[in-house]
Write an enzyme that holds these catalytic residues in place. Structure first.
Site, short mmCIF file in Angstrom:
data_model
loop_
_atom_site.label_atom_id
_atom_site.label_comp_id
_atom_site.label_asym_id
_atom_site.label_seq_id
_atom_site.Cartn_x
_atom_site.Cartn_y
_atom_site.Cartn_z
N ASP A 1 -13.22 -1.35 -20.19
CA ASP A 1 -11.87 -1.10 -19.82
C ASP A 1 -11.75 -0.74 -21.85
O ASP A 1 -12.36 0.54 -21.68
CB ASP A 1 -10.84 -2.83 -20.55
CG ASP A 1 -11.60 -3.34 -22.18
OD1 ASP A 1 -12.45 -2.98 -22.29
OD2 ASP A 1 -11.39 -4.36 -22.66
N LYS B 1 -12.72 -2.02 -12.43
CA LYS B 1 -12.54 -2.66 -13.51
C LYS B 1 -12.59 -4.35 -13.26
O LYS B 1 -13.80 -4.65 -13.24
CB LYS B 1 -11.57 -2.38 -14.95
CG LYS B 1 -12.20 -2.74 -15.57
CD LYS B 1 -11.28 -2.83 -16.66
CE LYS B 1 -9.70 -3.29 -16.67
NZ LYS B 1 -8.88 -3.12 -17.39
#
Length: 178
Positions: A106, A88
């Site tokens: 997220d 991420k």
């Protein structure tokens, strides 16, 4: 990159306050590395998990200085090899710093993608892959931010504000509040 690493499980406000102070003192990998773990921790202590983040950032800055000529790498493999940088975080850096058409998923994006039916999936990676197929490349650089903001302010975890949602008519969320 420092701000992105610090932002994991932290508020934007706390990261902005800490980096505003930190970057006046140290804003290069050399400067941050020279602070050392203890002094860096003092600057970022208002941020959650600050001790492990300080440890990761010192190690990352050392690697940047020694292996990358103090330049943040622009590819996933080298980014993910840095301490504290996972998929991420690498995607956020690739997207925002280098303008690559990648999607950082997220909790907000995961929730929104599943709720509205844009890219349903049981894992972050599945949602990321589906979003990459669903979102036209021309929109990909900004899509990450649009989806995060939608998840933070409209499609909130506990109480979605469906009455103010501009895509409520397209949404597949069964528990809509409208």
């Amino acid at each position: 990159m420092v701000a992105v690493v610090l932002s994991a499980q932290a508020t934007d406000k706390s990261v902005n306050i800490a980096t505003r102070i930190l970057f006046k003192i140290a804003n290069t990998p050399e400067d941050i590395f020279a602070l050392g773990e203890q002094r860096l921790a003092e600057y970022i202590q208002r941020i959650g998990l600050y001790k492990s983040k300080a440890r990761h950032l010192i190690a990352t800055c050392q690697i940047l200085v020694e292996q990358h000529n103090s330049i943040v790498p622009n590819n996933r493999t080298e980014l993910e090899a840095l301490p504290g940088v996972g998929r991420k975080t690498a995607n956020v850096i690739l997207n925002t710093a280098f303008g690559e058409a990648v999607m950082a998923v997220d909790t907000h994006i995961f929730r929104v993608s599943n709720r509205i039916g844009l890219a349903p999936g049981k894992t972050v990676l599945i949602v990321e892959q589906k979003l990459m197929k669903a979102i036209p490349k021309d929109y990909m650089v900004n899509a990450h931010h649009w989806l995060i903001l939608h998840g933070r302010y409209i499609c909130k975890a506990r109480k979605p504000d469906c009455t103010h949602c501009i895509i409520a008519d397209l949404c597949k969320y069964k528990d809509k509040t409208v």
